[in-house]
Design a protein around this motif. Structure first.
Motif, PDB file in Angstrom:
ATOM      1  N   GLY A   1       0.811  -1.223   0.000  1.00 37.66           N
ATOM      2  CA  GLY A   1       0.000   0.000   0.000  1.00 37.66           C
ATOM      3  C   GLY A   1       0.839   1.265   0.000  1.00 37.66           C
ATOM      4  N   THR A   2       2.142   1.177   0.344  1.00 36.40           N
ATOM      5  CA  THR A   2       2.964   2.379   0.286  1.00 36.40           C
ATOM      6  C   THR A   2       3.461   2.576  -1.131  1.00 36.40           C
ATOM      7  OG1 THR A   2       4.856   1.049   0.986  1.00 36.40           O
ATOM      8  CG2 THR A   2       3.746   2.336   2.677  1.00 36.40           C
TER       9      THR A   2
ATOM     10  N   ARG B   1      -8.282   3.384  -2.161  1.00 38.79           N
ATOM     11  CA  ARG B   1      -8.805   4.548  -1.443  1.00 38.79           C
ATOM     12  C   ARG B   1      -9.408   5.582  -2.390  1.00 38.79           C
ATOM     13  NH1 ARG B   1      -4.814   2.293   1.273  1.00 38.79           N
ATOM     14  NH2 ARG B   1      -5.024   2.036   3.547  1.00 38.79           N
TER      15      ARG B   1
ATOM     16  N   ASP C   1      -8.214  -8.472  10.395  1.00 36.76           N
ATOM     17  CA  ASP C   1      -7.488  -7.231  10.145  1.00 36.76           C
ATOM     18  C   ASP C   1      -5.983  -7.379  10.318  1.00 36.76           C
ATOM     19  OD1 ASP C   1      -9.799  -5.833   9.575  1.00 36.76           O
ATOM     20  OD2 ASP C   1     -10.078  -5.136  11.638  1.00 36.76           O
TER      21      ASP C   1
ATOM     22  N   TYR D   1      -2.391  -7.513   4.901  1.00 35.62           N
ATOM     23  CA  TYR D   1      -2.936  -6.168   5.033  1.00 35.62           C
ATOM     24  C   TYR D   1      -1.932  -5.186   5.624  1.00 35.62           C
ATOM     25  CZ  TYR D   1      -7.289  -8.739   4.310  1.00 35.62           C
ATOM     26  OH  TYR D   1      -8.267  -9.552   3.811  1.00 35.62           O
TER      27      TYR D   1
ATOM     28  N   GLY E   1      -1.166  -4.080   8.397  1.00 32.72           N
ATOM     29  CA  GLY E   1      -1.544  -3.202   9.496  1.00 32.72           C
ATOM     30  C   GLY E   1      -2.278  -1.937   9.110  1.00 32.72           C
ATOM     31  N   ILE E   2      -2.811  -1.868   7.869  1.00 33.84           N
ATOM     32  CA  ILE E   2      -3.459  -0.617   7.453  1.00 33.84           C
ATOM     33  C   ILE E   2      -4.928  -0.827   7.079  1.00 33.84           C
ATOM     34  CG2 ILE E   2      -1.357   0.572   6.783  1.00 33.84           C
ATOM     35  CD1 ILE E   2      -1.961  -0.171   3.859  1.00 33.84           C
ATOM     36  N   VAL E   3      -5.589  -1.765   7.734  1.00 30.64           N
ATOM     37  CA  VAL E   3      -7.048  -1.901   7.601  1.00 30.64           C
ATOM     38  C   VAL E   3      -7.659  -2.057   8.990  1.00 30.64           C
ATOM     39  CG1 VAL E   3      -6.850  -2.984   5.324  1.00 30.64           C
ATOM     40  CG2 VAL E   3      -7.058  -4.436   7.354  1.00 30.64           C
ATOM     41  N   ASP E   4      -8.929  -1.702   9.104  1.00 32.36           N
ATOM     42  CA  ASP E   4      -9.664  -1.851  10.365  1.00 32.36           C
ATOM     43  C   ASP E   4     -11.128  -2.115  10.035  1.00 32.36           C
ATOM     44  OD1 ASP E   4     -10.624  -1.877  12.917  1.00 32.36           O
ATOM     45  OD2 ASP E   4     -10.025   0.165  13.430  1.00 32.36           O
TER      46      ASP E   4
END
Length: 409
Positions: free
Chosen positions: A24-25, A238, A273, A278, A280-283
Motif C-alpha cells: 500500500g505504500t 482509497r 485485520d 494487510y 496493518g493498514i485496515v480496520d
C-alpha cells in the motif's frame, strides 16, 4: 473469494508481501518516485486531444433529483444542460461559493426535478488551459450526445431492479448479463461487489466497469454500487469512492423505492485485520461494528417497519460462505439484528457458487447468493415487487433460470 495470482500461489504471494512489509505504500510500486508521480501514473492516459474518458453515467436516483457523473482527460469547467422538452436549464455544482472546476472527475447534482418525469440532458466540459490567480484561460469545449432519464415516482406501486456481482475484471460479462433481462423493464442496476480483482488505477475502473455499463445502460438508467472484499485491495482502493455517488457519501446506505426498503452493507474483507497481507493498514472490524449500530437505528425507523418488504444487499453472506473471519463477524453482528427486525431477504455474492437458501433454523429469511465470475457460473438476479409480492429470479449466463423465490407481503 480468494484467487491465485498467475504463476504465484496465494500462500507464496502473502508471504512475499509480508516480507516487503509495506503493501500500500507508494515506494513498493515505483521505488524512487514521489507520491505525486505515483498518483499521476494511476490516472488514465488516453489518446491526444480533449475527450471524455467516461461518458455520462447516472447515480443516486430520487424522485426530485439525479446525479450525473463523467470523466474527462483534461482539467475543465463542466456542466449539464437539461430539460423536459429542450436543454434550456444549466446546472453545475457549487461548494462554499466556488463552482467546481479545474477537475476531471465530474459530478453534477440535479435538484428540484419533478417525480416520474422524463428529462433530456447532455454534459459539457470546457478545458482550462491556464489558471492564474487573476487570469483564467479556456480552451476547447466538448459535448456529449443527448441522453434521457426518468425520475422515480413518489411512493411508486412497484419497483424492479437487476443485480450483478463477482464480475472480477471481466468487462464483457456486464453487457452479456444485461442482455439476459429480455424485454422486462427495470428501474436501476445494483452491483453487489467484487466487480474488480483489486484496485490498480483509474483506467481499470473506466475500462472494466464504467465503459461497459455506460454502453449497456448507465447513461439512461442509474446504478448503485457496494464494495466487495476485492475492492478493498490494491494501491488505488482509497480512490475508488471518488467515482461513485452513494446516498450520504458512505460505503453503506439505505433507501426505499416503492414497496421495498433496501439496506446496503459494506462487508469489508474476509480475513482478520491483522492478516499479514494487510500490513496493518485496515480496520474492518470497527467498520462493521459502526454499520451494526447504524443499521439497528435504520431498522427501528417507521419507514423500515411499515415497508411491504425489507431487503438487505451485502457482498459477503453471513451464512453459507465458510468460516473465515469476515463472514463469521458479519454473522455475529448482523444476524441477531436481521432476526429481531424481521428482514425478508438477504442478497449476496462472494462464494462464486450461485444458490437459493430458504429460511431455516439458522436464518428466518431466504439468502440469495449470485454466482460468478467464470463462464457457466455468472448470474443476473432480477427483482420485481409490488404491494403484494416480491419475486426473485436468478438467471445463469446461458439464460436458464437457476433459482427463484417469491415473498408475499
Amino acid at each position: 473469494m480468494e484467487k491465485e495470482l498467475t504463476g504465484l500461489p496465494r500462500r507464496d504471494f502473502i508471504g512475499n508481501v509480508s516480507k516487503i512489509g509495506i503493501l500500500g505504500t507508494l515506494a513498493a510500486f515505483l521505488p524512487g518516485s514521489t507520491s505525486a508521480e505515483v498518483l499521476e501514473s494511476l490516472v488514465a492516459k488516453p489518446e491526444e486531444g480533449h475527450v471524455f474518458l467516461a461518458k455520462p453515467y447516472l447515480q443516486a436516483p430520487a424522485p426530485d433529483s439525479m446525479t450525473i457523473r463523467w470523466i474527462t482527460n483534461k482539467l475543465c469547467y463542466s456542466w449539464v444542460e437539461y430539460g423536459e422538452t429542450d436543454l434550456s436549464v444549466k446546472a453545475h455544482n457549487v461548494s462554499d461559493g466556488l463552482v467546481d472546476a479545474h477537475n476531471r472527475i465530474n459530478q453534477v447534482y440535479l435538484s428540484g426535478l419533478k417525480p416520474g418525469t422524463k428529462y433530456n440532458y447532455k454534459v459539457l466540459s470546457k478545458e482550462i488551459i491556464d489558471f492564474k490567480p487573476y487570469s483564467l484561460k479556456y480552451g476547447e469545449t466538448i459535448s456529449s450526445d443527448t441522453y434521457s432519464f426518468t425520475t422515480p415516482q413518489i411512493n411508486p406501486s412497484s419497483v424492479s431492479w437487476l443485480i450483478m456481482n463477482d464480475i472480477h475484471d471481466r468487462p464483457e460479462s456486464i453487457p452479456h448479463l444485461m442482455n439476459l433481462k429480455g424485454t422486462d423493464d427495470y428501474d436501476y442496476v445494483f452491483y453487489n461487489g467484487d466487480i474488480f480483482d483489486y484496485q490498480t488505477d483509474e483506467q481499470q475502473i473506466i475500462d472494466h466497469m464504467l465503459k461497459p455499463s455506460i454502453e449497456a445502460f448507465a447513461s439512461t438508467k442509474p446504478f448503485m454500487f457496494v464494495r466487495g472484499n476485492h475492492e478493498t485491495r490494491g494501491k488505488f482502493r482509497r480512490e475508488l469512492k471518488n467515482y461513485f455517488s452513494n446516498k450520504g457519501d458512505k460505503g453503506y446506505y439505505a433507501y426505499q423505492w416503492g414497496p421495498v426498503y433496501n439496506i446496503v452493507l459494506d462487508t469489508g474483507e474476509d480475513k482478520p485485520d491483522d492478516a499479514p497481507v494487510y500490513a496493518g493498514i485496515v480496520d474492518f472490524d470497527s467498520y462493521r461494528r459502526e454499520q451494526a449500530k447504524w443499521v439497528e437505528e435504520v431498522m427501528k425507523s417507521t419507514a423500515f417497519k411499515k415497508a411491504k418488504f425489507r431487503v438487505v444487499m451485502m457482498h459477503i453472506p453471513h451464512f453459507h460462505s465458510g468460516d473465515w473471519h469476515g463472514p463469521m463477524h458479519c454473522r455475529e453482528l448482523f444476524a441477531p439484528l436481521f432476526k429481531k427486525y424481521k428482514v425478508d431477504m438477504v442478497i449476496s455474492g462472494h462464494t462464486h457458487k450461485y444458490g437459493v437458501w430458504p429460511p431455516s433454523e439458522e436464518h428466518a429469511y431466504p439468502i440469495i447468493i449470485g454466482g460468478g465470475p467464470s463462464d457457466g457460473n455468472r448470474t443476473l438476479i432480477k427483482i420485481k415487487a409490488d404491494a403484494k409480492t416480491l419475486k426473485m429470479s436468478m438467471l445463469k449466463d446461458d439464460g436458464s433460470e437457476v433459482g427463484s423465490y417469491t415473498l408475499n407481503s
